[in-house]
Design a protein around this motif. Sequence first.
Motif, short mmCIF file in Angstrom:
data_model
loop_
_atom_site.label_atom_id
_atom_site.label_comp_id
_atom_site.label_asym_id
_atom_site.label_seq_id
_atom_site.Cartn_x
_atom_site.Cartn_y
_atom_site.Cartn_z
N UNK A 1 19.76 -14.23 -4.77
CA UNK A 1 18.63 -14.49 -5.81
C UNK A 1 17.42 -13.47 -5.57
N UNK A 2 16.96 -13.63 -4.43
CA UNK A 2 15.83 -12.66 -3.71
C UNK A 2 16.07 -11.27 -4.07
N UNK A 3 17.24 -10.85 -4.10
CA UNK A 3 17.54 -9.35 -3.86
C UNK A 3 17.74 -9.02 -5.50
N UNK B 1 0.74 -1.21 0.04
CA UNK B 1 0.02 -0.05 0.01
C UNK B 1 0.82 1.44 -0.02
N UNK B 2 2.06 1.12 0.46
CA UNK B 2 2.97 2.31 0.87
C UNK B 2 3.85 2.61 -0.48
N UNK B 3 3.77 1.56 -1.48
CA UNK B 3 4.42 1.54 -2.58
C UNK B 3 6.00 0.97 -2.36
N UNK B 4 6.20 0.29 -1.47
CA UNK B 4 7.32 -0.37 -1.15
C UNK B 4 7.43 -1.78 -2.15
N UNK B 5 8.92 -1.85 -2.48
CA UNK B 5 9.04 -3.26 -3.04
C UNK B 5 9.20 -4.39 -2.19
N UNK B 6 8.67 -5.46 -2.36
CA UNK B 6 8.44 -6.49 -1.64
C UNK B 6 9.46 -7.79 -2.16
N UNK C 1 10.68 -4.20 1.67
CA UNK C 1 10.22 -5.11 2.63
C UNK C 1 10.89 -6.53 2.13
N UNK C 2 11.84 -7.37 3.15
CA UNK C 2 12.24 -8.59 2.63
C UNK C 2 11.70 -9.45 3.71
N UNK C 3 10.87 -10.36 3.26
CA UNK C 3 10.18 -11.62 4.20
C UNK C 3 11.23 -12.64 3.93
#
Length: 134
Positions: A42-44, A17-22, A74-76
């Motif tokens: 790989x994730x990054x 919602x805040x426009x962040x990259x997840x 945000x990295x989950x």
Amino acid sequence: MTLDPRPPGPALAAAEEAGWTTLRVDLAGVRGKAELLRRWGAALSVPRWFGGNWDALGDALIDLSWLPPAPGRLVVVTSWQPYADAWPGEWQTLQEVVEGALQWWRDAGDGALDVLLAQTPPPDEGAASGAPRP
């Protein structure tokens, strides 16, 4: 890194919602440091210069210039508990590297980075006991 595991859903929704990259780092089946660093890389979507060591991961988490512009990232991290249990020393080092990058972003005040340990859903008690599901 959010050291208290929590469900990722609310954080992902707020970030989007805040426009962040997840981004998601799935550690399922990781059996050592080299594979752990490959998964993070790989994730990054790290560039070719990524050296596959702790310093390179720290540098990558601070740079992130190759990712699309965003007010934050945000990295989950999912399926992390088996790795943390099997390699506690490496897990501690990973936490230190990530905490260092998070502190850098806090001090810089330009953009944001958050890393969340996804909470593993509790096992279905009915299935665990062999009872039929309703």
